[in-house]
Design a protein around this motif. Structure first.
Motif, short mmCIF file in Angstrom:
data_model
loop_
_atom_site.label_atom_id
_atom_site.label_comp_id
_atom_site.label_asym_id
_atom_site.label_seq_id
_atom_site.Cartn_x
_atom_site.Cartn_y
_atom_site.Cartn_z
N LEU A 183 0.84 -1.20 0.00
CA LEU A 183 0.00 0.00 0.00
C LEU A 183 0.88 1.26 0.00
CD1 LEU A 183 -2.80 -0.95 2.55
CD2 LEU A 183 -2.94 -0.92 0.06
N PRO A 184 0.41 2.35 -0.63
CA PRO A 184 1.20 3.58 -0.67
C PRO A 184 1.52 4.11 0.72
CG PRO A 184 -0.64 3.70 -2.21
CD PRO A 184 -0.84 2.46 -1.39
N ARG A 185 0.56 3.97 1.63
CA ARG A 185 0.77 4.42 3.01
C ARG A 185 0.54 3.23 3.92
NH1 ARG A 185 -3.12 8.63 6.29
NH2 ARG A 185 -2.12 8.43 8.34
N THR A 186 1.58 2.82 4.62
CA THR A 186 1.48 1.64 5.47
C THR A 186 0.62 1.94 6.69
OG1 THR A 186 3.69 0.99 4.79
CG2 THR A 186 2.78 -0.10 6.72
N PRO A 187 -0.43 1.16 6.92
CA PRO A 187 -1.28 1.39 8.10
C PRO A 187 -0.57 0.95 9.37
CG PRO A 187 -1.99 -0.57 6.92
CD PRO A 187 -0.91 0.06 6.08
N ARG A 188 -1.16 1.38 10.49
CA ARG A 188 -0.60 0.98 11.79
C ARG A 188 -1.02 -0.45 12.11
NH1 ARG A 188 -1.22 5.96 16.12
NH2 ARG A 188 0.49 7.26 15.34
N VAL A 189 -0.24 -1.38 11.65
CA VAL A 189 -0.54 -2.81 11.82
C VAL A 189 0.74 -3.53 12.22
CG1 VAL A 189 -1.32 -4.92 10.67
CG2 VAL A 189 -2.40 -2.73 10.11
N ARG A 190 0.60 -4.47 13.14
CA ARG A 190 1.69 -5.38 13.47
C ARG A 190 1.20 -6.81 13.27
NH1 ARG A 190 2.17 -2.11 18.62
NH2 ARG A 190 3.37 -0.27 18.00
N LEU A 191 2.13 -7.73 13.15
CA LEU A 191 1.82 -9.14 12.93
C LEU A 191 2.47 -9.97 14.01
CD1 LEU A 191 2.55 -9.26 9.09
CD2 LEU A 191 0.35 -8.81 10.19
N ALA A 192 1.84 -11.10 14.34
CA ALA A 192 2.41 -11.98 15.36
C ALA A 192 2.12 -13.43 15.03
CB ALA A 192 1.84 -11.64 16.74
#
Length: 347
Positions: A148-157
């Motif tokens: 995405l052009p603007r990375t959202p505030r997301v983390r992965l686990a």
């Protein structure tokens, strides 16, 4: 990117870039053998390396976070049904494991939506649906959001020791309260098994009376296991609605049954499960650790043993997972993670 953004437009954009072959390959790699920190440690390290490599390819920074807990109540990772019976209960004297946590480049320290899936299996099961399907969907979420052009505030686990009683998720949820904050959590649990045959979807005892709308939706589908169940609480109503809308706009469109757990987040919700035991079916994965920590969370699931005859068996193999519909799950999850704004998330 705001929660009011056009969900169908984002679904179309991500669907163009999604690839069922990638999910099929990830499931095949992970589910060629059982994996667990205690019963199959080499396979667990192999699975960790695969996940870290795929996340790095997608541009995410991955950190392995070891943990050690003592005298922790939980359960055995021997094959069994979906209920924590006295025969499955264990008090673990000492457990040493590790979670994998990932962030996109340039991520700040602000609150983020966490997408999580557990990496381990029970003894003797390669765990294609439970839970290579969830991990494969998580990896596709990483690829989709990374573009995405603007990375959202997301983390992965990727959580360790779910099959021992959500041990890794409990460690991570506790850390989120005192470290880098998590504003909301999406849990991918056994999301790859679908069936178009009538009568393949069961409903837990007592659910018909407790959750008439959800049970009625299953009956209206003639008991077909062709949907994803979205379990949420009042605190995560918005996420459940976003996921339902995104799944409906996916290609192919993915049927959804939503179910609101009436319990509040936090310790009172846990105690309510002791009073009304059927409610405990709604907390059978890592999202429960976040509910208990007071963090809004959603469970995304194909209902495990209530649909899948291979649950916790050696026959839970890659051929039983539908990569096309699993791709729709990944797209809907990516859209929801990008657009959901739980309380305290910020802009």
């Amino acid at each position: 990117m705001e929660a009011g953004s056009d969900v169908p437009d984002l679904v179309r954009e991500l669907t163009r870039r999604a690839d069922p072959a990638r999910l099929r390959d990830d499931v095949a790699f992970l589910a060629d053998r059982p994996r667990g920190r205690i019963h199959a440690p080499e396979a667990m390290l192999r699975a960790e390396a695969h996940v870290a490599e795929r996340l790095a390819e997608a541009g995410w920074r991955t950190e392995r976070q070891p943990f050690e807990v003592r005298w922790r109540p939980g359960c055995t990772d021997r094959p069994g049904g979906g209920r924590l019976t006295p025969f499955r209960f264990r008090l673990h004297r000492r457990l040493a494991g590790a979670n994998l946590l990932a962030e996109p480049p340039g991520a700040d320290d602000g609150p983020a939506v966490l997408v999580g899936a557990h990496l381990d299996t029970v003894v003797g099961s390669p765990g294609a649906d439970d839970n290579a399907s969830g991990v494969a969907a998580l990896l596709e979420v990483a690829r989709l959001l990374g573009g995405l052009p603007r990375t959202p505030r997301v983390r992965l686990a990727c959580f360790d020791m779910e099959e021992l009683g959500f041990v890794g998720a409990r460690v991570a949820a506790r850390a989120a309260r005192h470290g880098r904050p998590v504003s909301g959590m999406l849990c991918l649990e056994s999301v790859g098994c679908f069936s178009d045959r009538p009568g393949t979807q069961a409903v837990p005892a007592g659910f018909g009376a407790l959750f008439r709308d959800a049970a009625g939706a299953v009956r209206a589908r003639a008991g077909r296991g062709d949907f994803t169940l979205v379990v949420h609480r009042r605190s995560s109503d918005e996420a459940a609605d976003l996921w339902r809308r995104a799944a409906g706009a996916a290609e192919p469109a993915l049927p959804v049954v939503t179910l609101r757990d009436p319990r509040p987040d936090g310790p009172l919700g846990t105690l309510a499960g002791l009073v009304v035991p059927p409610l405990n079916h709604l907390g059978r994965s890592d999202h429960a650790a976040y509910w208990n920590a007071g963090i809004p969370a959603v469970l995304l699931t194909g209902t495990a043993n209530f649909r899948n005859p291979h649950y916790h068996r050696p026959t839970d193999t890659p051929g039983t997972v539908d990569p096309v519909r699993l791709t729709a799950v990944a797209v809907a999850t990516a859209v929801t993670a990008a657009l959901w704004r739980p309380p305290g998330h910020g802009r």
